[in-house]
Write an enzyme that holds these catalytic residues in place. Structure first.
Site, short mmCIF file in Angstrom:
data_model
loop_
_atom_site.label_atom_id
_atom_site.label_comp_id
_atom_site.label_asym_id
_atom_site.label_seq_id
_atom_site.Cartn_x
_atom_site.Cartn_y
_atom_site.Cartn_z
N GLU A 226 0.86 -1.18 0.00
CA GLU A 226 0.00 0.00 0.00
C GLU A 226 0.90 1.24 0.00
O GLU A 226 1.84 1.31 0.81
CB GLU A 226 -0.90 0.02 1.24
CG GLU A 226 -1.82 1.23 1.28
CD GLU A 226 -2.59 1.34 2.60
OE1 GLU A 226 -3.43 2.25 2.72
OE2 GLU A 226 -2.33 0.53 3.51
N ARG A 446 5.33 -13.34 9.47
CA ARG A 446 5.71 -11.93 9.45
C ARG A 446 7.06 -11.77 10.16
O ARG A 446 7.33 -12.45 11.15
CB ARG A 446 4.64 -11.09 10.16
CG ARG A 446 5.02 -9.63 10.31
CD ARG A 446 3.87 -8.84 10.89
NE ARG A 446 4.31 -7.52 11.30
CZ ARG A 446 3.48 -6.49 11.49
NH1 ARG A 446 2.19 -6.66 11.33
NH2 ARG A 446 3.95 -5.32 11.87
N LYS A 456 3.01 1.29 9.87
CA LYS A 456 3.25 2.55 9.16
C LYS A 456 2.57 3.72 9.87
O LYS A 456 3.07 4.85 9.84
CB LYS A 456 2.76 2.43 7.72
CG LYS A 456 3.69 1.59 6.86
CD LYS A 456 3.30 1.59 5.40
CE LYS A 456 2.19 0.62 5.11
NZ LYS A 456 1.93 0.42 3.69
#
Length: 727
Positions: A226, A446, A456
């Site tokens: 993103e 992850r 973020k």
């Protein structure tokens, strides 16, 4: 025969052909690899033809590679290369290893390459033989026994570091050539009998990883960040695994920007994500954007409404969340198709009524898996989009857009971190409702790091509140941040490959990454000298040279590729106060790169602080007998002002527990600047160049020399063991 017709390289699991794989990597020739049950080494082509044998295949690559003189520039040099290919297996004979090293060391005394004046497959064959015998070679490499051979080996390793580090990381373990797992794609079954995409790389990346349901040359993957921040170390794992599988199966990777939330996204992030992906060496086939598919996504949403598979809901967000948790159906769930289409048009228009609504999928409100309890497909958002402006007043959610675009773009495997595991069923159900082709999901864990925030949103807080200098701040876990701090991309790749592709969540130590990095930079980075400015002490050598003189010495004693530097010798030299404190009267010390000296007098001020030392040279003294080995700088006007910068973690807790506010763990002191003076050669450093300040550690040049009044800024690189100066 064209190189593009190569199909696959098959080899015994315990004997990966380093020279062939390395040559192909350097030449940019894509080879799919798999282990062979027959025990033979074979290169198969798409037309059914085959080549057999290590050096037959290596010669073939030498001929087809687009590298000048890779297999010699004439028949004589090609024959010389053949001689070395025949000699290379000698390195595999334990009894002959040192004899071979001795012979090659003498041969390479006045040579840069093994044949003629060009890098060739002869160099690759010898390099591979040494790298494959890692234990024996490393012990000899650290000695001064074979300086010419070590110089050549280090030079080749540095010049082709990207390719060769990747090869050794994949195929060479601590004891030498490692076994590989069979490369045949297999479906793995979990305890309940269902397909499981979990594959474990093990403690070292010496094994191939299989991608379930994968077919050679038919694999298509996507890396879909993103554009709401810069690429960080967590994203890097996904990006590199995508590239790994694409190369493994001769497939391709698409770089797709999942730009469905205009509130958080910008062109700045898009541009820097592209830059970061290219820094990682990701070879993507093309760039796409989810926003390219907005018209088709709108059509799909309307189709689902008409089929009774989606409905418009005006339930307030908090109430909706509670109802989903409790399995309570919305009052809007039973709305007619006509009512839903009417409200859908209000959403499209961005009217006051439309802004109160969202579009939800009609899945199963009683499913134990809460992700299937009527997820939101579309939300209204009047904020203009960074690519397409104010055309739309509503945007699809990730949950809705991702399965659609994956199928639409022909993605065969969607790589997702295991934190999304509970949403895999939702992904498949939405694709099924859409009537689209199923995309296989491949899970991996992850990557989480100690003392590190990867959200973020939280990283943005540090940027907006001036706690860091930007997204490329060396304290940040972004690719730009860690590279600016001195991390080599090869180290990051090796570190991530070593983590494997298991679903187990791991909290990784930064020290391990920096230790890998040190092993890459230490053999090649130049050495320089600095003295801390504060309270630096002048040592006067009464019998030192009356007139300064200069010697040219190597910047790295074991690596000629680092070049040379000029060192000035005078009778007045600067040393660190911290060193002066340990010196006693009449003590013999070693001045590095010069020789021994005896300190005759220690002069202090009224507070007992050392201000000067007086001594004499004793160059015939043995450096083995001295306790102190001192770095020093001649007192000249040529010295360079330095600012040594060290950073600490942004938070004080190793791991934040769920629900814990990161603001409570913000580290108040994360940056320390120390003024110093450095040798005159430092003025030639370029931005990004890595060096070692002797006895002080590794540094990366962040701001190079501009003028004497402006200090050169050097950022300290952790080495995996040093304690921070901030502590």
């Amino acid at each position: 025969m064209e190189e593009e017709r190569i199909k696959v390289l098959s080899f015994p699991s315990d004997s990966p052909p380093l020279s062939i794989i390395a040559a192909a990597k350097i030449a940019g020739i894509a080879l799919a690899t798999q282990t062979s049950t027959s025990g033979s080494l074979t290169l198969s082509f798409s037309n059914g033809l085959e080549l057999h044998g290590n050096y037959v295949i290596l010669r073939y690559i030498g001929r087809v590679a687009a590298i000048r003189n890779f297999y010699g520039d004439d028949a004589f040099h090609a024959a010389q290369i053949d001689e070395w290919l025949e000699y290379a297996p000698t390195l595999l004979l334990g009894s002959e290893f040192e004899n071979a090293c001795s012979y090659m060391d003498i041969y390479m005394e006045k040579r840069t390459f093994f044949v003629s004046h060009s890098f060739s497959i002869a160099d690759i064959a010898i390099w591979s033989g040494l790298a494959g015998a890692i234990q024996r070679w490393e012990s000899l490499r650290k000695s001064s026994k074979y300086p010419n051979l070590v110089r050549w080996y280090n030079s080749v390793s540095a010049e082709y570091s990207d390719a060769l580090n990747e090869v050794t990381a994949l195929y060479v373990g601590k004891k030498g050539l490692g076994k590989q797992l069979a490369a045949k794609p297999k479906e793995q079954k979990s305890a309940d009998g269902n397909s499981s995409d979990k594959v474990n790389l093990g403690s070292r990346p010496s094994s191939e990883i299989d991608l379930p349901y994968a077919e050679l040359r038919k694999v298509r993957l996507r890396f879909a960040p993103e554009p709401s921040g810069y690429l960080h170390i967590g994203h890097s794992k996904a990006a590199l695994l995508n590239q790994y599988f694409a190369q493994r199966y001769q497939g391709e990777v698409i770089l797709r920007f999942d730009d469905t939330n205009p509130t958080k996204e910008s062109n700045e992030f898009v541009e820097n994500l592209i830059k970061d992906v290219e820094t990682l060496g990701i070879k993507y086939q093309k760039i796409t954007y989810t926003s390219d598919y907005f018209p088709k996504l709108m059509d799909m949403a309307e189709k689902l409404i008409k089929e009774g598979k989606a409905y418009v809901d005006d339930t307030p967000r908090e109430q909706m969340q509670k109802e989903r948790m409790d399995g309570i159906e919305s009052k809007c769930r039973s709305n007619s198709v006509e009512e839903n289409l009417k409200l859908w048009k209000e959403m499209i228009a961005g009217s006051e009524r439309g802004l109160q609504c969202c579009l939800r999928g009609k899945l199963d409100m009683q499913d134990p898996n809460k992700s299937l309890r009527d997820p939101v497909y579309y939300r209204c958002n009047p904020v203009p989009h960074h690519r397409i402006g104010a055309k739309y007043k509503l945007y699809p959610t990730y949950d809705f857009a991702c399965p659609f675009v994956d199928a639409e773009e022909g993605i065969t495997h969607a790589l997702r971190s295991s934190e999304y595991h509970d949403r895999n069923a939702q992904y498949y159900r939405i694709q099924e409702d859409m009537g689209m082709r199923k995309v296989h999901i491949y899970e991996f864990s992850r990557l989480n790091m100690v003392y590190t925030l990867l959200s973020k949103r939280k990283l943005l807080w540090f940027v907006q509140n001036g706690k860091v200098d930007g997204w490329d701040d060396p304290r940040f876990p972004t690719v730009q941040g860690i590279v600016r701090r001195g991390l080599k991309i090869e180290a990051l790749i090796q570190f991530i490959l070593e983590q494997g592709a298991s679903k187990n969540l791991n909290l990784m130590e930064w020290d391990k990454l920096w230790t890998i990095n040190k092993k890459i930079i230490d053999p090649v980075c130049p050495r320089h000298t600095a003295v801390i400015e504060e309270r630096k002490v002048l040592l006067t050598l009464t019998d030192g040279p009356d007139e300064p003189f200069v010697r040219i010495i190597p910047r790295h004693k074991k690596y000629d590729g680092a070049g040379e530097k000029a060192t000035t010798f005078t009778k007045r030299i600067w040393i660190d106060y911290a060193d002066a404190e340990y010196i006693s009267v009449n003590e013999e010390v070693t001045l590095m790169d010069w020789g021994n000296a005896i300190v005759k007098e220690i002069i202090k001020d009224q507070d007992g602080n050392i201000t000067q030392l007086v001594g004499v040279l004793h160059l015939q003294g043995s450096v083995k007998t001295t306790k102190l080995k001192l770095t020093w700088l001649a007192e000249t006007s040529e010295l360079v002002n330095l600012s040594l910068v060290e950073f600490d973690y942004l938070i004080t807790k190793k791991k934040l527990e769920e629900g814990e506010d990161f603001l409570d763990a913000v580290n108040p002191c994360t940056k320390k600047e120390t003024a110093a003076i450095g040798d005159s050669n430092i003025r030639n450093l370029k931005q990004g160049e890595i060096l070692q300040l002797e006895r002080k550690g590794y540094f990366r040049c962040d701001v190079p020399f501009v003028r004497p009044s402006k200090p050169v800024v050097l950022i300290a690189i952790p080495d995996g063991r040093q304690q921070s100066m901030l502590k």
